[in-house]
Scaffold this motif. Structure first.
Motif, mmCIF file in Angstrom:
data_model
loop_
_atom_site.group_PDB
_atom_site.id
_atom_site.type_symbol
_atom_site.label_atom_id
_atom_site.label_comp_id
_atom_site.label_asym_id
_atom_site.label_seq_id
_atom_site.Cartn_x
_atom_site.Cartn_y
_atom_site.Cartn_z
ATOM 1 N N TYR A 215 0.833 -1.205 0.000
ATOM 2 C CA TYR A 215 0.000 0.000 0.000
ATOM 3 C C TYR A 215 0.868 1.256 0.000
ATOM 4 O O TYR A 215 0.647 2.172 -0.806
ATOM 5 N N ILE A 216 1.854 1.312 0.881
ATOM 6 C CA ILE A 216 2.700 2.497 0.989
ATOM 7 C C ILE A 216 3.522 2.702 -0.280
ATOM 8 O O ILE A 216 3.611 3.823 -0.811
ATOM 9 N N LEU A 217 4.124 1.624 -0.797
ATOM 10 C CA LEU A 217 4.926 1.749 -2.012
ATOM 11 C C LEU A 217 4.059 2.109 -3.218
ATOM 12 O O LEU A 217 4.486 2.859 -4.102
ATOM 13 N N GLY A 218 2.835 1.588 -3.253
ATOM 14 C CA GLY A 218 1.925 1.946 -4.334
ATOM 15 C C GLY A 218 1.580 3.419 -4.299
ATOM 16 O O GLY A 218 1.558 4.100 -5.338
ATOM 17 N N MET A 219 1.316 3.937 -3.113
ATOM 18 C CA MET A 219 0.997 5.353 -2.963
ATOM 19 C C MET A 219 2.188 6.232 -3.340
ATOM 20 O O MET A 219 2.052 7.222 -4.063
ATOM 21 N N LEU A 220 3.402 5.852 -2.877
ATOM 22 C CA LEU A 220 4.605 6.619 -3.197
ATOM 23 C C LEU A 220 4.911 6.563 -4.693
ATOM 24 O O LEU A 220 5.321 7.567 -5.286
ATOM 25 N N SER A 221 4.717 5.400 -5.308
ATOM 26 C CA SER A 221 4.960 5.266 -6.745
ATOM 27 C C SER A 221 4.034 6.182 -7.536
ATOM 28 O O SER A 221 4.444 6.809 -8.524
ATOM 29 N N PHE A 222 2.781 6.248 -7.114
ATOM 30 C CA PHE A 222 1.809 7.122 -7.768
ATOM 31 C C PHE A 222 2.235 8.583 -7.664
ATOM 32 O O PHE A 222 2.212 9.333 -8.652
#
Length: 239
Positions: A215-222
């Motif tokens: 979740y955190i990496l997905g948000m940061l990637s976005f």
């Protein structure tokens, strides 16, 4: 005997034996509209039923939906569209997000414009962010052999529930004037990590940590994609 207007086959019954289209269309009236609303919301196993299932056992419910019975829950795309719409309407009504999501810059840039779009369309941006979370979940949980599209179905339900959490807290803040939206943000992360971890294997504690990382990496990637895209466009414009 009549001729089907869709495929020109001969029709003796209420429906065409070749293509299944009705031989006579009913007039659009109040009953037609109510039937269409019930069909979209799938009221016999609809929004309220799906929300209950996704609150009690989200991972297991979605896994059952994917592998065994796809009539138990509302269709995932419809679910996330409806929940995002509910959140967006409440957000614009109470003007909650303006107090918590803000991007200020002295000079107007494409990155700033992109962040302003995210601020004004958080429900839709959340759907896009789900794609990045699904990618990282695929990386962390690759041994479970779910493909990216199946994980995207999971994220449709998870992100949709996140929108409902945000909507409920938006109403609380708008009516009671309590600063609770930051609590909603933490709750969404906790719920999402729990739901994703339970989907793959809820008996393994490490899966919840992997779900949190996804979740955190997905948000940061976005967010990094927005910055990179904005910077690239500005560089091209300057040259």
């Amino acid at each position: 005997m009549t001729t089907c207007k869709n495929c020109n086959a001969e029709v003796n019954f209420n429906y065409c034996p070749a293509c299944g289209k009705p031989s006579n269309l009913k007039r659009i009236d109040r009953h037609y509209i109510m039937h269409e609303i019930e069909h979209v919301l799938h009221l016999e196993r609809g929004i309220l039923y799906s929300v209950r299932e996704l609150l009690v056992s989200p991972g297991r419910s979605v896994r059952h939906f994917i592998t065994e019975d796809r009539s138990r829950l509302v269709k995932p795309v419809i679910f996330i569209i409806i929940t995002s719409l509910v959140y967006s309407l409440l957000n614009h009504f109470f003007h909650i997000e303006d107090e918590y999501v803000e991007f200020n810059e002295n000079q107007k840039t494409t990155t700033g414009l992109l962040f302003n779009w995210v601020q004004g369309h958080y429900g839709y941006a959340n759907i896009i962010m789900g794609i990045f979370i699904a990618f990282w979940a695929k990386v962390f949980f690759r041994k479970y052999h779910y493909n990216l599209f199946e994980i995207l179905i999971l994220l449709c339900f998870v992100m949709g529930m996140g929108m409902l959490f945000m909507a409920v807290f938006a109403v609380i803040e708008g009516v009671a004037h309590l600063n609770v939206m930051s609590i909603a943000g933490y709750l969404v992360v906790i719920y999402s990590s729990w739901a994703i971890g339970q989907f793959f294997d809820g008996k393994k504690a490490g899966n919840y940590m992997k779900a949190f990382a996804s979740y955190i990496l997905g948000m940061l990637s976005f967010l990094l994609l927005i910055v990179a895209a904005g910077s690239l466009i500005d560089a091209v414009i300057r040259h």
